[in-house]
Design a protein around this motif. Structure first.
Motif, PDB file in Angstrom:
ATOM      1  N   ALA A 132       7.881   7.559  31.857  1.00 18.50           N
ATOM      2  CA  ALA A 132       8.427   6.206  31.931  1.00 18.50           C
ATOM      3  C   ALA A 132       7.597   5.368  32.899  1.00 18.50           C
ATOM      4  CB  ALA A 132       9.883   6.252  32.385  1.00 18.50           C
ATOM      5  N   ALA A 133       7.392   4.112  32.550  1.00 18.76           N
ATOM      6  CA  ALA A 133       6.578   3.224  33.378  1.00 18.76           C
ATOM      7  C   ALA A 133       7.140   3.161  34.800  1.00 18.76           C
ATOM      8  CB  ALA A 133       6.547   1.831  32.768  1.00 18.76           C
TER       9      ALA A 133
ATOM     10  N   VAL B 109       9.484   8.916  27.930  1.00 16.99           N
ATOM     11  CA  VAL B 109       9.824   7.928  26.911  1.00 16.99           C
ATOM     12  C   VAL B 109       8.961   8.182  25.682  1.00 16.99           C
ATOM     13  CG1 VAL B 109      10.537   6.149  28.561  1.00 16.99           C
ATOM     14  CG2 VAL B 109       8.142   6.260  27.806  1.00 16.99           C
ATOM     15  N   THR B 110       9.438   7.706  24.543  1.00 17.13           N
ATOM     16  CA  THR B 110       8.632   7.736  23.327  1.00 17.13           C
ATOM     17  C   THR B 110       7.926   6.399  23.199  1.00 17.13           C
ATOM     18  OG1 THR B 110      10.168   9.238  22.206  1.00 17.13           O
ATOM     19  CG2 THR B 110       8.686   7.948  20.820  1.00 17.13           C
ATOM     20  N   ARG B 111       6.636   6.455  23.012  1.00 16.06           N
ATOM     21  CA  ARG B 111       5.837   5.239  22.883  1.00 16.06           C
ATOM     22  C   ARG B 111       5.413   5.112  21.421  1.00 16.06           C
ATOM     23  NH1 ARG B 111       3.857   1.460  26.086  1.00 16.06           N
ATOM     24  NH2 ARG B 111       1.676   0.817  26.037  1.00 16.06           N
ATOM     25  N   ARG B 112       5.811   4.012  20.776  1.00 16.07           N
ATOM     26  CA  ARG B 112       5.547   3.818  19.350  1.00 16.07           C
ATOM     27  C   ARG B 112       4.693   2.576  19.116  1.00 16.07           C
ATOM     28  NH1 ARG B 112       8.479   6.806  15.719  1.00 16.07           N
ATOM     29  NH2 ARG B 112      10.239   7.989  16.545  1.00 16.07           N
ATOM     30  N   ARG B 113       3.833   2.673  18.121  1.00 13.05           N
ATOM     31  CA  ARG B 113       3.060   1.505  17.702  1.00 13.05           C
ATOM     32  C   ARG B 113       3.921   0.707  16.731  1.00 13.05           C
ATOM     33  NH1 ARG B 113      -2.054   3.149  14.903  1.00 13.05           N
ATOM     34  NH2 ARG B 113      -0.804   3.021  13.004  1.00 13.05           N
ATOM     35  N   LEU B 114       4.247  -0.520  17.117  1.00 11.20           N
ATOM     36  CA  LEU B 114       5.198  -1.318  16.355  1.00 11.20           C
ATOM     37  C   LEU B 114       4.659  -2.709  16.050  1.00 11.20           C
ATOM     38  CD1 LEU B 114       8.460  -0.466  18.361  1.00 11.20           C
ATOM     39  CD2 LEU B 114       7.657   0.604  16.247  1.00 11.20           C
ATOM     40  N   ARG B 115       5.122  -3.260  14.944  1.00  9.65           N
ATOM     41  CA  ARG B 115       4.864  -4.667  14.645  1.00  9.65           C
ATOM     42  C   ARG B 115       5.913  -5.496  15.380  1.00  9.65           C
ATOM     43  NH1 ARG B 115       3.265  -5.467   8.255  1.00  9.65           N
ATOM     44  NH2 ARG B 115       1.799  -3.708   8.109  1.00  9.65           N
ATOM     45  N   LEU B 116       5.471  -6.565  15.980  1.00  7.62           N
ATOM     46  CA  LEU B 116       6.373  -7.420  16.753  1.00  7.62           C
ATOM     47  C   LEU B 116       6.607  -8.734  16.008  1.00  7.62           C
ATOM     48  CD1 LEU B 116       4.811  -6.911  20.308  1.00  7.62           C
ATOM     49  CD2 LEU B 116       6.501  -5.496  19.109  1.00  7.62           C
ATOM     50  N   TYR B 117       7.838  -9.205  16.107  1.00  6.52           N
ATOM     51  CA  TYR B 117       8.204 -10.474  15.488  1.00  6.52           C
ATOM     52  C   TYR B 117       9.104 -11.259  16.431  1.00  6.52           C
ATOM     53  CZ  TYR B 117       6.574  -8.573  11.012  1.00  6.52           C
ATOM     54  OH  TYR B 117       5.806  -8.035  10.016  1.00  6.52           O
ATOM     55  N   ARG B 118       9.085 -12.571  16.263  1.00 10.55           N
ATOM     56  CA  ARG B 118      10.046 -13.452  16.937  1.00 10.55           C
ATOM     57  C   ARG B 118      10.874 -14.143  15.858  1.00 10.55           C
ATOM     58  NH1 ARG B 118      10.355 -11.800  21.895  1.00 10.55           N
ATOM     59  NH2 ARG B 118      11.470 -13.754  22.372  1.00 10.55           N
ATOM     60  N   LEU B 119      12.162 -14.177  16.064  1.00  7.97           N
ATOM     61  CA  LEU B 119      13.068 -14.788  15.090  1.00  7.97           C
ATOM     62  C   LEU B 119      13.856 -15.916  15.749  1.00  7.97           C
ATOM     63  CD1 LEU B 119      14.489 -14.887  12.345  1.00  7.97           C
ATOM     64  CD2 LEU B 119      16.074 -13.130  13.204  1.00  7.97           C
ATOM     65  N   PRO B 120      13.530 -17.192  15.458  1.00  9.09           N
ATOM     66  CA  PRO B 120      14.298 -18.312  16.011  1.00  9.09           C
ATOM     67  C   PRO B 120      15.710 -18.320  15.422  1.00  9.09           C
ATOM     68  CG  PRO B 120      12.149 -19.033  15.205  1.00  9.09           C
ATOM     69  CD  PRO B 120      12.372 -17.642  14.681  1.00  9.09           C
ATOM     70  N   ALA B 121      16.669 -18.720  16.248  1.00  5.85           N
ATOM     71  CA  ALA B 121      18.068 -18.811  15.808  1.00  5.85           C
ATOM     72  C   ALA B 121      18.782 -19.832  16.681  1.00  5.85           C
ATOM     73  CB  ALA B 121      18.757 -17.453  15.910  1.00  5.85           C
ATOM     74  N   SER B 122      19.874 -20.334  16.191  1.00  8.56           N
ATOM     75  CA  SER B 122      20.675 -21.243  17.008  1.00  8.56           C
ATOM     76  C   SER B 122      21.408 -20.457  18.077  1.00  8.56           C
ATOM     77  CB  SER B 122      21.685 -21.987  16.124  1.00  8.56           C
ATOM     78  OG  SER B 122      22.664 -21.082  15.646  1.00  8.56           O
ATOM     79  N   HIS B 123      21.835 -21.152  19.135  1.00  5.61           N
ATOM     80  CA  HIS B 123      22.612 -20.482  20.176  1.00  5.61           C
ATOM     81  C   HIS B 123      23.860 -19.841  19.585  1.00  5.61           C
ATOM     82  CE1 HIS B 123      20.752 -23.167  23.560  1.00  5.61           C
ATOM     83  NE2 HIS B 123      20.002 -22.126  23.264  1.00  5.61           N
ATOM     84  N   ALA B 124      24.487 -20.539  18.643  1.00  4.21           N
ATOM     85  CA  ALA B 124      25.751 -20.063  18.076  1.00  4.21           C
ATOM     86  C   ALA B 124      25.563 -18.799  17.243  1.00  4.21           C
ATOM     87  CB  ALA B 124      26.381 -21.162  17.220  1.00  4.21           C
ATOM     88  N   ASP B 125      24.408 -18.649  16.589  1.00  4.61           N
ATOM     89  CA  ASP B 125      24.201 -17.521  15.679  1.00  4.61           C
ATOM     90  C   ASP B 125      23.450 -16.354  16.301  1.00  4.61           C
ATOM     91  OD1 ASP B 125      25.483 -18.794  13.587  1.00  4.61           O
ATOM     92  OD2 ASP B 125      23.634 -19.695  12.803  1.00  4.61           O
TER      93      ASP B 125
END
Length: 235
Positions: A17-18, A152-168
Protein backbone atom coordinates in the motif's frame (compact mmCIF):
# COMPACT_ATOMS: atom_id res chain seq x y z
CA UNK A 1 15.97 1.52 -17.56
CA UNK A 2 12.74 1.57 -15.58
CA UNK A 3 9.80 -0.20 -17.27
CA UNK A 4 6.91 1.75 -18.76
CA UNK A 5 3.96 0.32 -16.81
CA UNK A 6 1.44 1.20 -19.52
CA UNK A 7 3.28 -1.01 -22.03
CA UNK A 8 2.98 -4.03 -19.75
CA UNK A 9 1.53 -7.38 -20.78
CA UNK A 10 0.06 -7.70 -17.29
CA UNK A 11 -3.21 -6.09 -16.29
CA UNK A 12 -2.76 -6.49 -12.53
CA UNK A 13 -0.21 -7.19 -9.83
CA UNK A 14 0.18 -6.97 -6.05
CA UNK A 15 2.26 -4.40 -4.20
CA UNK A 16 2.58 -2.64 -0.85
CA UNK A 17 0.00 0.00 0.00
CA UNK A 18 1.23 3.49 -0.85
CA UNK A 19 3.09 5.11 2.05
CA UNK A 20 3.27 1.89 4.07
CA UNK A 21 6.35 0.13 5.41
CA UNK A 22 6.81 -3.47 6.50
CA UNK A 23 9.40 -4.33 9.14
CA UNK A 24 10.61 -7.52 10.84
CA UNK A 25 13.52 -8.27 13.14
CA UNK A 26 15.27 -11.57 13.83
CA UNK A 27 18.10 -12.54 16.16
CA UNK A 28 20.10 -15.65 15.31
CA UNK A 29 23.18 -16.61 17.34
CA UNK A 30 23.48 -13.01 18.50
CA UNK A 31 23.42 -11.65 14.94
CA UNK A 32 20.57 -9.17 14.49
CA UNK A 33 18.70 -8.95 11.16
CA UNK A 34 16.38 -5.99 10.50
CA UNK A 35 14.24 -6.25 7.36
CA UNK A 36 12.56 -3.15 5.91
CA UNK A 37 10.26 -3.24 2.88
CA UNK A 38 8.87 -0.26 0.99
CA UNK A 39 7.06 0.34 -2.24
CA UNK A 40 9.21 1.57 -5.11
CA UNK A 41 8.21 2.44 -8.66
CA UNK A 42 11.71 3.07 -10.06
CA UNK A 43 15.24 1.77 -9.57
CA UNK A 44 16.21 5.10 -8.02
CA UNK A 45 13.45 4.78 -5.42
CA UNK A 46 14.40 1.16 -4.73
CA UNK A 47 18.08 1.97 -4.23
CA UNK A 48 17.25 4.98 -2.06
CA UNK A 49 15.97 2.70 0.70
CA UNK A 50 19.34 0.94 0.99
CA UNK A 51 21.17 4.26 1.11
CA UNK A 52 18.81 5.63 3.75
CA UNK A 53 19.28 2.59 5.98
CA UNK A 54 23.03 2.62 5.40
CA UNK A 55 23.15 6.17 6.76
CA UNK A 56 20.72 5.43 9.57
CA UNK A 57 22.41 2.20 10.70
CA UNK A 58 26.04 2.94 9.86
CA UNK A 59 27.20 0.69 12.71
CA UNK A 60 25.85 -2.44 10.97
CA UNK A 61 28.20 -4.65 8.98
CA UNK A 62 25.88 -5.43 6.04
CA UNK A 63 22.99 -3.68 4.26
CA UNK A 64 21.82 -6.33 1.79
CA UNK A 65 19.10 -5.50 -0.71
CA UNK A 66 16.75 -6.81 -3.36
CA UNK A 67 13.96 -5.34 -5.43
CA UNK A 68 11.51 -6.31 -8.15
CA UNK A 69 9.85 -3.68 -10.35
CA UNK A 70 7.19 -3.37 -13.02
CA UNK A 71 3.83 -5.06 -13.68
CA UNK A 72 5.69 -7.81 -15.57
CA UNK A 73 8.30 -8.03 -12.77
CA UNK A 74 11.06 -7.84 -15.38
CA UNK A 75 13.44 -5.64 -13.37
CA UNK A 76 15.09 -7.68 -10.61
CA UNK A 77 18.24 -6.71 -8.71
CA UNK A 78 19.97 -7.90 -5.55
CA UNK A 79 23.12 -7.19 -3.54
CA UNK A 80 24.95 -9.32 -0.98
CA UNK A 81 26.83 -6.25 0.33
CA UNK A 82 29.83 -8.20 1.54
CA UNK A 83 28.13 -11.43 2.57
CA UNK A 84 29.30 -14.59 0.75
CA UNK A 85 28.01 -14.59 -2.83
CA UNK A 86 24.44 -15.82 -3.15
CA UNK A 87 23.69 -15.99 0.59
CA UNK A 88 21.80 -12.72 1.09
CA UNK A 89 20.53 -10.68 -1.87
CA UNK A 90 19.38 -13.61 -3.99
CA UNK A 91 17.44 -15.34 -1.16
CA UNK A 92 15.81 -11.99 -0.41
CA UNK A 93 14.84 -11.58 -4.07
CA UNK A 94 13.44 -15.11 -4.17
CA UNK A 95 11.34 -14.36 -1.08
CA UNK A 96 9.80 -11.43 -2.94
CA UNK A 97 9.33 -13.14 -6.31
CA UNK A 98 7.96 -16.41 -4.94
CA UNK A 99 5.61 -14.83 -2.40
CA UNK A 100 2.10 -16.25 -2.78
CA UNK A 101 -0.37 -13.38 -3.04
CA UNK A 102 -3.58 -15.24 -3.90
CA UNK A 103 -5.00 -17.64 -6.49
CA UNK A 104 -5.05 -17.27 -10.25
CA UNK A 105 -8.01 -17.77 -12.61
CA UNK A 106 -7.47 -21.54 -12.58
CA UNK A 107 -7.28 -21.81 -8.82
CA UNK A 108 -3.51 -22.16 -8.65
CA UNK A 109 -1.08 -20.18 -6.54
CA UNK A 110 -0.57 -16.61 -7.68
CA UNK A 111 2.81 -14.92 -7.16
CA UNK A 112 2.68 -11.40 -8.58
CA UNK A 113 4.33 -9.17 -5.97
CA UNK A 114 6.18 -6.23 -7.55
CA UNK A 115 7.30 -2.62 -7.07
CA UNK A 116 8.85 -3.63 -3.74
CA UNK A 117 12.30 -2.81 -2.36
CA UNK A 118 13.67 -4.91 0.51
CA UNK A 119 16.72 -4.21 2.66
CA UNK A 120 18.02 -6.42 5.47
CA UNK A 121 20.47 -4.77 7.85
CA UNK A 122 22.73 -7.19 9.74
CA UNK A 123 24.69 -6.59 12.91
CA UNK A 124 27.22 -9.42 13.24
CA UNK A 125 27.00 -11.26 16.54
CA UNK A 126 30.40 -12.90 16.48
CA UNK A 127 29.30 -16.38 15.40
CA UNK A 128 29.51 -17.52 11.77
CA UNK A 129 26.19 -18.87 10.50
CA UNK A 130 27.45 -20.70 7.43
CA UNK A 131 26.03 -20.36 3.94
CA UNK A 132 22.83 -22.26 4.72
CA UNK A 133 22.22 -20.28 7.88
CA UNK A 134 22.66 -16.97 6.07
CA UNK A 135 20.30 -17.97 3.26
CA UNK A 136 17.61 -18.91 5.78
CA UNK A 137 18.14 -15.79 7.87
CA UNK A 138 17.89 -13.32 4.99
CA UNK A 139 14.98 -15.15 3.36
CA UNK A 140 13.08 -15.48 6.65
CA UNK A 141 13.59 -11.81 7.50
CA UNK A 142 11.94 -10.71 4.25
CA UNK A 143 9.19 -13.33 4.55
CA UNK A 144 8.32 -12.22 8.08
CA UNK A 145 8.20 -8.58 7.00
CA UNK A 146 5.82 -9.57 4.20
CA UNK A 147 3.62 -11.38 6.73
CA UNK A 148 2.85 -7.99 8.30
CA UNK A 149 2.69 -5.96 5.09
CA UNK A 150 -0.41 -4.09 3.92
CA UNK A 151 -0.91 -5.19 0.32
CA UNK A 152 -3.09 -3.80 -2.47
CA UNK A 153 -4.02 -5.01 -5.93
CA UNK A 154 -2.84 -2.65 -8.63
CA UNK A 155 -4.86 -2.82 -11.86
CA UNK A 156 -4.48 -1.16 -15.23
CA UNK A 157 -7.79 0.59 -15.77
CA UNK A 158 -9.49 2.93 -18.20
CA UNK A 159 -10.52 6.14 -16.49
CA UNK A 160 -13.62 8.18 -17.21
CA UNK A 161 -15.33 11.28 -15.86
CA UNK A 162 -19.12 11.39 -15.83
CA UNK A 163 -20.78 14.83 -15.40
CA UNK A 164 -24.06 14.80 -13.45
CA UNK A 165 -26.32 17.23 -11.68
CA UNK A 166 -26.01 17.67 -7.93
CA UNK A 167 -29.44 16.08 -7.52
CA UNK A 168 -28.59 12.95 -9.54
CA UNK A 169 -24.93 12.38 -8.65
CA UNK A 170 -25.53 10.42 -5.44
CA UNK A 171 -28.09 8.12 -7.04
CA UNK A 172 -25.93 7.45 -10.10
CA UNK A 173 -22.85 6.78 -7.96
CA UNK A 174 -24.73 4.33 -5.75
CA UNK A 175 -26.23 2.50 -8.74
CA UNK A 176 -22.84 2.19 -10.41
CA UNK A 177 -21.21 0.88 -7.24
CA UNK A 178 -24.01 -1.65 -6.81
CA UNK A 179 -23.40 -2.86 -10.38
CA UNK A 180 -19.71 -3.45 -9.61
CA UNK A 181 -18.25 -0.37 -11.32
CA UNK A 182 -15.21 1.11 -9.59
CA UNK A 183 -16.04 4.66 -8.47
CA UNK A 184 -12.88 6.60 -7.67
CA UNK A 185 -14.35 9.88 -6.46
CA UNK A 186 -17.15 12.39 -6.89
CA UNK A 187 -16.38 16.09 -7.12
CA UNK A 188 -18.96 18.84 -6.62
CA UNK A 189 -18.62 22.25 -8.23
CA UNK A 190 -20.75 25.30 -8.83
CA UNK A 191 -22.04 23.94 -12.15
CA UNK A 192 -22.64 20.35 -11.11
CA UNK A 193 -20.93 17.14 -10.06
CA UNK A 194 -18.43 14.87 -11.78
CA UNK A 195 -18.00 11.19 -10.98
CA UNK A 196 -14.62 9.50 -11.51
CA UNK A 197 -14.92 5.95 -12.82
CA UNK A 198 -12.47 3.14 -13.63
CA UNK A 199 -12.94 -0.12 -15.48
CA UNK A 200 -10.84 -2.90 -17.01
CA UNK A 201 -8.83 -1.84 -20.04
CA UNK A 202 -10.86 -3.60 -22.74
CA UNK A 203 -13.59 -2.73 -25.23
CA UNK A 204 -16.28 -5.02 -23.79
CA UNK A 205 -16.04 -3.36 -20.37
CA UNK A 206 -16.18 0.10 -21.96
CA UNK A 207 -19.29 -0.80 -23.97
CA UNK A 208 -20.99 -2.26 -20.89
CA UNK A 209 -20.31 0.89 -18.87
CA UNK A 210 -21.63 3.14 -21.64
CA UNK A 211 -24.84 1.10 -21.78
CA UNK A 212 -25.22 1.21 -18.01
CA UNK A 213 -24.72 4.98 -17.89
CA UNK A 214 -27.23 5.48 -20.71
CA UNK A 215 -29.80 3.46 -18.78
CA UNK A 216 -29.20 5.31 -15.50
CA UNK A 217 -29.36 8.76 -17.09
CA UNK A 218 -32.06 8.14 -19.72
CA UNK A 219 -29.43 8.69 -22.39
CA UNK A 220 -28.31 12.09 -21.07
CA UNK A 221 -25.03 10.97 -19.45
CA UNK A 222 -21.87 11.41 -21.53
CA UNK A 223 -18.72 9.56 -20.46
CA UNK A 224 -15.51 11.55 -20.91
CA UNK A 225 -12.38 9.39 -21.40
CA UNK A 226 -9.58 10.35 -19.00
CA UNK A 227 -6.82 8.00 -20.16
CA UNK A 228 -5.44 4.73 -18.87
CA UNK A 229 -3.57 4.36 -15.60
CA UNK A 230 -2.72 1.97 -12.79
CA UNK A 231 -5.04 2.21 -9.81
CA UNK A 232 -4.65 0.76 -6.30
CA UNK A 233 -7.62 -1.30 -5.20
CA UNK A 234 -8.12 -2.81 -1.72
CA UNK A 235 -7.76 -6.59 -1.51
Amino acid sequence: MDPDPLLSRATRYTTLAAGSEAVAELEIKRSRFLAVLRRAGTEAEARALAEELRRGFHDARHHCSAFVLGPDRDVRRSSDDGEPSGTAGLPMLEALVQRRTGTDDRGGDLADLSDVSAVVVRWFGGTLLGAGGLVRAYSDAVAQALDGAVLVTRRRLRLYRLPASHADAGRIENELRAAGTTVLDTGYGAEGAEIGLALPDDEDAAAALAARVASLTSGAGVLRPAGVDWVDLPR
